[in-house]
Write a protein that holds these residues in place. Structure first.
Motif, PDB file in Angstrom:
ATOM      1  N   ASP A 177      38.645  41.341  34.578  1.00 47.86           N
ATOM      2  CA  ASP A 177      39.703  42.119  35.348  1.00 47.86           C
ATOM      3  C   ASP A 177      39.603  41.422  36.869  1.00 47.86           C
ATOM      4  N   LYS A 217      38.072  44.500  42.431  1.00 48.16           N
ATOM      5  CA  LYS A 217      37.107  44.537  43.278  1.00 48.16           C
ATOM      6  C   LYS A 217      35.642  45.134  43.879  1.00 48.16           C
ATOM      7  N   ARG A 269      41.909  41.791  38.973  1.00 45.08           N
ATOM      8  CA  ARG A 269      42.429  42.888  39.602  1.00 45.08           C
ATOM      9  C   ARG A 269      40.792  44.197  40.650  1.00 45.08           C
TER      10      ARG A 269
END
Length: 242
Positions: free
Chosen positions: A161, A165, A163
């Motif tokens: 994913d 980090k 998103r």
């Protein structure tokens, strides 16, 4: 200083390798890192090894061991013909050695036994045939066979994913260990792709030369890449590993 070029799985396709190096305009100043699987597929496996041995006499080469190379070692060293290996390219490899003298076979075995499980360069880039499963890196891997067989690293990188980090506790620790990771083993053809693929910081350079794809090399700094014709077109009377 020359380039650092990483080369995908060759699988006995000497014609593709020679063509690839011509297109990439490889010179003696270039550092060449091969990701393994030099044999099994097209008809020139033994000839590929001859070529690679001559190549390393003139320039810096790093050779990683692939799963097909491990099978070939068992055959050259102990005469073991794995049933799975035989039907997945081993037959063509055995035939390529048919008229080769025993002293030359021994030199090839010596070459195979010098192959590295993995390589880490001065910029903390990892080069490995397949992958590793330990969150502490390949040096802590419990099963060394994972170096040439593991696909979980690539599958994880590919499905991450975006998103999440790097500073998140959810980010996979395996991917934080290295600046970049270069692999072969899993043909990009599986994903209907004919060029190198990237998942997070993992680069897959196996573009399916053993099947209907091309042989690829990539400049790790610029990410420019070069490809041969399809190996199928270079060996029109053969089937490769199809």
């Amino acid at each position: 200083m020359g380039r650092t070029l990483v080369i995908g799985d060759i699988h006995g396709g000497l014609k593709g390798l020679v063509q690839l190096f011509e297109r990439a305009e490889v010179t003696k100043d270039d550092k060449l890192i091969f990701l393994g699987d030099y044999v099994d597929g097209w008809s020139e496996s033994a000839q590929v090894i001859n070529y690679l041995m001559q190549l390393e006499e003139n320039q810096q080469c790093i050779f990683i061991k692939g799963n097909h190379d491990a099978w070939c070692i068992d055959w050259l060293d102990k005469g073991i013909i794995d049933d799975v290996w035989f039907v997945h390219g081993g037959k063509s490899t055995i035939e390529s050695y048919k008229n080769m003298p025993d002293p030359v076979k021994q030199k090839h075995l010596n070459f195979f036994e010098r192959l590295k499980d993995y390589y880490v360069d001065e910029h903390n880039n990892l080069f490995i045939h397949a992958g590793f499963s330990s969150m502490h890196g390949p040096e802590k891997e419990r099963y060394s066979s994972n170096y040439s067989w593991d696909r979980t690293l690539w599958e994880m990188a590919l499905t991450m994913d975006q998103r999440i980090k790097k500073d998140s506790v959810l980010y996979p620790k395996r991917l934080l260990l290295y600046h970049e990771i270069y692999i072969g083993h899993t043909p990009t053809l599986y994903y209907n792709m004919y060029v190198p693929m990237q998942g997070c910081n993992v680069w897959n350079i196996d573009t399916g030369a053993a099947f209907t794809g091309k042989l690829t090399c990539l400049d790790i700094e610029t990410k420019d890449f070069w490809q041969s014709d399809t190996l199928q077109s270079l060996y029109p009377n053969e089937k490769g590993r199809n």
